[in-house]
Write a protein that holds these residues in place. Sequence first.
Motif, PDB file in Angstrom:
ATOM      1  N   THR A 329       0.846  -1.193   0.000  1.00 54.72           N
ATOM      2  CA  THR A 329       0.000   0.000   0.000  1.00 54.72           C
ATOM      3  C   THR A 329       0.880   1.241   0.000  1.00 54.72           C
ATOM      4  O   THR A 329       1.991   1.241   0.542  1.00 54.72           O
ATOM      5  CB  THR A 329      -0.937   0.023   1.215  1.00 54.72           C
ATOM      6  N   LEU A 330       0.354   2.281  -0.595  1.00 54.64           N
ATOM      7  CA  LEU A 330       1.151   3.485  -0.780  1.00 54.64           C
ATOM      8  C   LEU A 330       0.263   4.707  -0.624  1.00 54.64           C
ATOM      9  O   LEU A 330      -0.817   4.780  -1.197  1.00 54.64           O
ATOM     10  CB  LEU A 330       1.786   3.464  -2.179  1.00 54.64           C
ATOM     11  N   GLU A 331       0.724   5.646   0.192  1.00 58.62           N
ATOM     12  CA  GLU A 331       0.031   6.923   0.323  1.00 58.62           C
ATOM     13  C   GLU A 331       0.464   7.799  -0.847  1.00 58.62           C
ATOM     14  O   GLU A 331       1.597   8.278  -0.892  1.00 58.62           O
ATOM     15  CB  GLU A 331       0.375   7.593   1.652  1.00 58.62           C
ATOM     16  N   ALA A 332      -0.414   7.976  -1.809  1.00 62.75           N
ATOM     17  CA  ALA A 332      -0.050   8.664  -3.046  1.00 62.75           C
ATOM     18  C   ALA A 332      -0.899   9.899  -3.259  1.00 62.75           C
ATOM     19  O   ALA A 332      -2.010  10.026  -2.727  1.00 62.75           O
ATOM     20  CB  ALA A 332      -0.206   7.711  -4.230  1.00 62.75           C
ATOM     21  N   TRP A 333      -0.355  10.815  -4.058  1.00 62.82           N
ATOM     22  CA  TRP A 333      -1.106  11.966  -4.532  1.00 62.82           C
ATOM     23  C   TRP A 333      -1.473  11.636  -5.978  1.00 62.82           C
ATOM     24  O   TRP A 333      -0.590  11.540  -6.835  1.00 62.82           O
ATOM     25  CB  TRP A 333      -0.272  13.235  -4.453  1.00 62.82           C
ATOM     26  N   THR A 334      -2.720  11.461  -6.233  1.00 64.66           N
ATOM     27  CA  THR A 334      -3.159  10.887  -7.498  1.00 64.66           C
ATOM     28  C   THR A 334      -3.926  11.889  -8.348  1.00 64.66           C
ATOM     29  O   THR A 334      -4.401  12.930  -7.863  1.00 64.66           O
ATOM     30  CB  THR A 334      -4.061   9.669  -7.245  1.00 64.66           C
ATOM     31  N   LEU A 335      -4.056  11.558  -9.602  1.00 60.84           N
ATOM     32  CA  LEU A 335      -4.907  12.277 -10.545  1.00 60.84           C
ATOM     33  C   LEU A 335      -5.982  11.304 -11.005  1.00 60.84           C
ATOM     34  O   LEU A 335      -5.665  10.241 -11.560  1.00 60.84           O
ATOM     35  CB  LEU A 335      -4.090  12.800 -11.724  1.00 60.84           C
ATOM     36  N   ASN A 336      -7.217  11.651 -10.720  1.00 61.56           N
ATOM     37  CA  ASN A 336      -8.362  10.767 -10.993  1.00 61.56           C
ATOM     38  C   ASN A 336      -8.215   9.427 -10.278  1.00 61.56           C
ATOM     39  O   ASN A 336      -8.643   8.383 -10.772  1.00 61.56           O
ATOM     40  CB  ASN A 336      -8.533  10.539 -12.494  1.00 61.56           C
ATOM     41  N   GLY A 337      -7.552   9.456  -9.120  1.00 55.84           N
ATOM     42  CA  GLY A 337      -7.380   8.243  -8.335  1.00 55.84           C
ATOM     43  C   GLY A 337      -6.364   7.282  -8.900  1.00 55.84           C
ATOM     44  O   GLY A 337      -6.239   6.151  -8.410  1.00 55.84           O
ATOM     45  N   GLN A 338      -5.611   7.687  -9.916  1.00 56.63           N
ATOM     46  CA  GLN A 338      -4.644   6.798 -10.567  1.00 56.63           C
ATOM     47  C   GLN A 338      -3.221   7.219 -10.233  1.00 56.63           C
ATOM     48  O   GLN A 338      -2.916   8.406 -10.065  1.00 56.63           O
ATOM     49  CB  GLN A 338      -4.849   6.820 -12.080  1.00 56.63           C
ATOM     50  N   TYR A 339      -2.358   6.194 -10.170  1.00 55.30           N
ATOM     51  CA  TYR A 339      -0.934   6.417  -9.941  1.00 55.30           C
ATOM     52  C   TYR A 339      -0.156   5.614 -10.971  1.00 55.30           C
ATOM     53  O   TYR A 339      -0.208   4.387 -10.951  1.00 55.30           O
ATOM     54  CB  TYR A 339      -0.536   5.986  -8.535  1.00 55.30           C
ATOM     55  N   PRO A 340       0.540   6.250 -11.917  1.00 48.20           N
ATOM     56  CA  PRO A 340       0.517   7.697 -12.179  1.00 48.20           C
ATOM     57  C   PRO A 340      -0.822   8.140 -12.743  1.00 48.20           C
ATOM     58  O   PRO A 340      -1.730   7.325 -12.892  1.00 48.20           O
ATOM     59  CB  PRO A 340       1.637   7.872 -13.201  1.00 48.20           C
ATOM     60  N   ASP A 360      -7.970  18.091  -2.693  1.00 51.08           N
ATOM     61  CA  ASP A 360      -7.560  18.138  -1.286  1.00 51.08           C
ATOM     62  C   ASP A 360      -6.050  18.244  -1.098  1.00 51.08           C
ATOM     63  O   ASP A 360      -5.531  17.871  -0.045  1.00 51.08           O
ATOM     64  CB  ASP A 360      -8.076  16.905  -0.542  1.00 51.08           C
ATOM     65  N   ILE A 361      -5.318  18.750  -2.087  1.00 52.24           N
ATOM     66  CA  ILE A 361      -3.876  18.941  -1.917  1.00 52.24           C
ATOM     67  C   ILE A 361      -3.675  20.301  -1.256  1.00 52.24           C
ATOM     68  O   ILE A 361      -3.710  21.343  -1.926  1.00 52.24           O
ATOM     69  CB  ILE A 361      -3.127  18.869  -3.261  1.00 52.24           C
ATOM     70  N   SER A 362      -3.489  20.301   0.035  1.00 51.19           N
ATOM     71  CA  SER A 362      -3.422  21.561   0.771  1.00 51.19           C
ATOM     72  C   SER A 362      -2.195  22.382   0.395  1.00 51.19           C
ATOM     73  O   SER A 362      -2.193  23.611   0.552  1.00 51.19           O
ATOM     74  CB  SER A 362      -3.411  21.281   2.279  1.00 51.19           C
ATOM     75  N   GLU A 363      -1.146  21.723  -0.089  1.00 52.98           N
ATOM     76  CA  GLU A 363       0.060  22.443  -0.483  1.00 52.98           C
ATOM     77  C   GLU A 363      -0.120  23.220  -1.779  1.00 52.98           C
ATOM     78  O   GLU A 363       0.731  24.034  -2.141  1.00 52.98           O
ATOM     79  CB  GLU A 363       1.230  21.464  -0.649  1.00 52.98           C
ATOM     80  N   GLY A 364      -1.227  22.978  -2.475  1.00 53.82           N
ATOM     81  CA  GLY A 364      -1.446  23.608  -3.770  1.00 53.82           C
ATOM     82  C   GLY A 364      -0.760  22.818  -4.867  1.00 53.82           C
ATOM     83  O   GLY A 364       0.185  22.062  -4.622  1.00 53.82           O
TER      84      GLY A 364
END
Length: 722
Positions: A329-340, A360-364
């Motif tokens: 499992t991996l904590e990822a920042w995704t686009l449309n829930g996909q990685y990549p 929800d990317i608080s860092e922008g």
Amino acid sequence: MADFEVLAGIHQGLFLVLLIVMLVPTIMANQLVFRPTKRAFISSARITLCFSWSALFVFAGHLVMTWVLFESFGWLYIKDKLLGFLPFILVPLLCCLLSTFPRLWELTGKGGRESRQSQVDTDYTRILLQEKNVRPVKANSPDLDDTLDAEWRGDASSPELLVPLQATVLGCLIALFLQVFFPAVTLEPSILFLAWGVLLAGVSLLWIQQSWQHQYHSTAENWAKPRRMLRFIRFAAFLLMTALLATIWGNQEMIASRLPDHPSLGGQNQDDHALPDFVFPVKASAHSMPSSGKLRSGDEPTEPKQGNPDRAFSLNAQKTTIRQASGKTLEAWTLNGQYPGPELRMKQGELVEITLLNKDISEGIDIHWHGMQTPASYGRITKGEKSVFRFRAEQAGTYWYHSHQKIPEQVVNGLFGALVIEAADATTTGVPIRDIAMIHHKDEKDEKDEKAGATLNGSDTRKVETVTPGTTVRLRFINAENGPVTYLLQGTPFQVVAIDGTDVNEPNLIANQALQPGAGGRYDIQFTMPNRPVLFAPAANQHDKGLLLSPDGSKDAVPFLNAELSVFDPARYGSPTALPFDLSSHFDREYQLLIDGQYGFYNGKFERVSTVNGDLLPNTRMMLEEGDLIKLTFVNRSFQDQSLYLHGHHMLILSRDGKKVTGSPWWTDTLQIAPGETYEVAFRANNPGVSMEESLPEDETAFGITIPLVYEEHLQKENSSP
């Protein structure tokens, strides 16, 4: 060609070796005056002379290594060493040869000469006494176990003996300091003049101090050796003073190195992330650029605004826990829930609309279309906001997109994806075609294990796909890593049909060659599927990863990976064709860029950084005018691979290490420069952009050097506008 890292490493190490070797005779020479007996004095003088000659031989070896570097890599690799560093050692050493060495030689024979002179005097006295029939009295020859007298102490403390040795040590220290902190010192005359001033001032002070010592040691009637505590206090005071001066200098450098919150680059695009160490931010074409680089709120799209899009995409950025193929499992920042993120595929000439929502990317977040002349958002898209991008897909080829904020954190965590523009004039031959975009990336950082976290299209295990024999397969390989990566294609011959989105002219069929695109680089590979498996995988013994193409879907038959294969060379691949310019062309502007690694402060932190001509942002601008033909010469004198990414333009590689490119025209936007390599490249400055209000965030430069290309006419327009 000789190994640059080995030769340059030895050459740099000899500065330290020479300093240590020179310290020994210098300390011993300073201690001669404190020898307890004349015998010990003579013995120490002989040892001091031997170590002095050893230092001379080490310096001779240094000169030999300099010549070897010159013969192997050329003048630019030794220029600063020969003209900047070595003279600080050569000049004092010459003084040692003329002054110190002869005096040491005299001191080593001092006892013998006095004994011989005493014997002559004794023989002469005996003859006189015999003539007068007087019985001679036995005379004692000088005792070498006697303590030193004022004459011996004066000889041992003379400035002519000691100061050249001390000056050589000081020169070694200065040369070593410049090598570490100012490797391109010949391009910084103020630093070079200051260093010579320090040497001259130091030698003057040493001469004055040693003259006082000489007068004291040679005339004092009740001379006594200074107590150890007093000498220790003097030495400690010297160290404290040096440390204080270094602290003051370091603090000033740290303050001066801090970047402003919004350092203006004269309107240049934001620097790229960790992928390239060298980034040339240049604006995209005017028809597709916004008029301002300020944050856009709501749904206001970039130009062109008119017309219904031929193709529309939506990208929703959010943090998600994903499960990879291996079960990890991996904590990822995704686009449309996909990685990549999802692959964006379109046709050349289409009007494309892409909506980016930050859930929800608080860092922008931000976005950059890597390798394309398309607009970037030029501002942080905060949590809950979205931005709409519209552009004409004019450049057929393989590209990719990635976040342009908080780099490399956001790219490492997953905010990136493949982007493919298919050619509008693609012909159909009736042969089935399998077009697969593959993007290499690491899902985690592990400096100790290069294989950790390596993924291909987000998969951390080998992926198997069934391909019918006879099918034309096109693998669009994208390196989203922050350095070069090596992959192997085993099981069939292949062609490299495109590099960084530009077609190769008449690509020939090759086999058993490793592919090593630089950071952010792309190779398009094409072959006809055989009736046997074909494996595309990392070369670093990662047999459990990569892509296996099987004619029957079987996972069992896996081609053997030979990690010792030679690396594919674009400079010798394909067939030549007509060029718009070459080495014989007249260039409007030429820049020579010396790439070095040095220690120093950058943005308030002391670290090893890469510099261009001794400079870092914001002192690395290059001015040009629209229409200029620009030639750049890159000389990598550092000990690491350096990546160059040219925003908004493609450059033509003219030569490498002095040898002209002989294959297909090598057009690229991403160039990997290995240590010791020299490249000559050229491009036409035909993409100035319109906005000059953008700025460069601090985190954009934390992992590389930025060299903004500034169009003069557009900078003047912005400066003259209210």
